[in-house]
Motif scaffolding. Sequence first.
Motif, PDB file in Angstrom:
ATOM      1  N   HIS A 167       0.827  -1.212   0.000  1.00 51.57           N
ATOM      2  CA  HIS A 167       0.000   0.000   0.000  1.00 51.57           C
ATOM      3  C   HIS A 167       0.859   1.258   0.000  1.00 51.57           C
ATOM      4  O   HIS A 167       0.645   2.185  -0.793  1.00 51.57           O
ATOM      5  CB  HIS A 167      -0.929   0.001   1.215  1.00 51.57           C
ATOM      6  CG  HIS A 167      -1.658   1.292   1.414  1.00 51.57           C
ATOM      7  ND1 HIS A 167      -1.143   2.337   2.161  1.00 51.57           N
ATOM      8  CD2 HIS A 167      -2.859   1.731   0.944  1.00 51.57           C
ATOM      9  CE1 HIS A 167      -1.982   3.352   2.148  1.00 51.57           C
ATOM     10  NE2 HIS A 167      -3.028   3.006   1.417  1.00 51.57           N
ATOM     11  N   ASP A 168       1.854   1.307   0.877  1.00 52.35           N
ATOM     12  CA  ASP A 168       2.692   2.508   0.988  1.00 52.35           C
ATOM     13  C   ASP A 168       3.502   2.736  -0.278  1.00 52.35           C
ATOM     14  O   ASP A 168       3.705   3.876  -0.705  1.00 52.35           O
ATOM     15  CB  ASP A 168       3.625   2.390   2.191  1.00 52.35           C
ATOM     16  CG  ASP A 168       2.878   2.434   3.520  1.00 52.35           C
ATOM     17  OD1 ASP A 168       1.694   2.832   3.525  1.00 52.35           O
ATOM     18  OD2 ASP A 168       3.474   2.061   4.552  1.00 52.35           O
ATOM     19  N   ALA A 169       3.988   1.649  -0.888  1.00 54.26           N
ATOM     20  CA  ALA A 169       4.786   1.776  -2.104  1.00 54.26           C
ATOM     21  C   ALA A 169       3.953   2.310  -3.261  1.00 54.26           C
ATOM     22  O   ALA A 169       4.363   3.258  -3.953  1.00 54.26           O
ATOM     23  CB  ALA A 169       5.400   0.427  -2.470  1.00 54.26           C
ATOM     24  N   LEU A 170       2.777   1.735  -3.487  1.00 56.48           N
ATOM     25  CA  LEU A 170       1.930   2.201  -4.581  1.00 56.48           C
ATOM     26  C   LEU A 170       1.438   3.621  -4.329  1.00 56.48           C
ATOM     27  O   LEU A 170       1.372   4.437  -5.260  1.00 56.48           O
ATOM     28  CB  LEU A 170       0.745   1.252  -4.784  1.00 56.48           C
ATOM     29  CG  LEU A 170       1.085  -0.162  -5.258  1.00 56.48           C
ATOM     30  CD1 LEU A 170      -0.192  -0.952  -5.511  1.00 56.48           C
ATOM     31  CD2 LEU A 170       1.953  -0.143  -6.505  1.00 56.48           C
ATOM     32  N   HIS A 171       1.112   3.919  -3.074  1.00 57.94           N
ATOM     33  CA  HIS A 171       0.669   5.280  -2.742  1.00 57.94           C
ATOM     34  C   HIS A 171       1.780   6.289  -3.024  1.00 57.94           C
ATOM     35  O   HIS A 171       1.528   7.361  -3.594  1.00 57.94           O
ATOM     36  CB  HIS A 171       0.254   5.352  -1.272  1.00 57.94           C
ATOM     37  CG  HIS A 171      -0.157   6.730  -0.831  1.00 57.94           C
ATOM     38  ND1 HIS A 171      -1.364   7.295  -1.192  1.00 57.94           N
ATOM     39  CD2 HIS A 171       0.499   7.663  -0.088  1.00 57.94           C
ATOM     40  CE1 HIS A 171      -1.436   8.516  -0.681  1.00 57.94           C
ATOM     41  NE2 HIS A 171      -0.332   8.762  -0.012  1.00 57.94           N
TER      42      HIS A 171
END
Length: 261
Positions: free
Chosen positions: A116-120
């Motif tokens: 989630h954090d990477a794609l965000h």
Amino acid sequence: MLNKWEGIILKSIPYGEANKIVTLYTREAGKMTAMARGAKKPASRLAAVTQTFTYGFYLLRTGRGMGTLEQGEPIDSMRHIREDLEATAYASYIVELIDRLTEDSGASPNVFGLLHDALHAINEQYDPEAISLFVEWKMLPVAGVHPVLHQCANCGATDGEFAFSFQEIGFLCHRCFAIDPYIVRITPTQLRLIRTFFTVPIQQVGSLNLKKATKQFMKKIVRTVYDEQVGVRLKSRSFLDQLERTPELLPKKEKPREEGD
């Protein structure tokens, strides 16, 4: 059983004339595969929510065998990732890496949070190449590789000059260089960056603009570890390599101030 899970679509494969088989990583249950009936039809309520990278809430009916995706409520379609070739390429690499390194139905909130954090971060237009490095380093333990980065892998020393050893899968201090003739010398800055990639959550780093040479160096180390210790070969990595060889394929962007040496 009907479950409502928070998840991100890792991949979506056409099946038959109208259906899709989707793989999603959920916060509550880990990786799941489900049939999305009718999702290939443009008018289907499942068409948009089954696109790769989409983050949302999903209603899945599970039982024996493959589950069925009943409904989806999008939270973020990751629009920038879809519209930018470089962002798409690195995001594709991240989701393929996570898909290959995880088993079905094994909940791991840490992996979901990393995804989630990477794609965000990529969707917010942070450097996608640097973000992919964070994911590569942080997924090593999931792949069964536990590099020694807090001390010398041989003697346990925490002071002195250090190098990276693929033989020991970690740092060696200058006192122990002789045990591996193929060590890779690193600067104190590179040592700190490797530790940052491995230990610090993406959302706590903020903007990190690294020199191209620095990213290439970090990438060479972590990918050599994957090649020698894990043995995964990813289609998306081949496309990234092609982009490296033909940068003219990418639109020119304003160059940010860079850090690292």
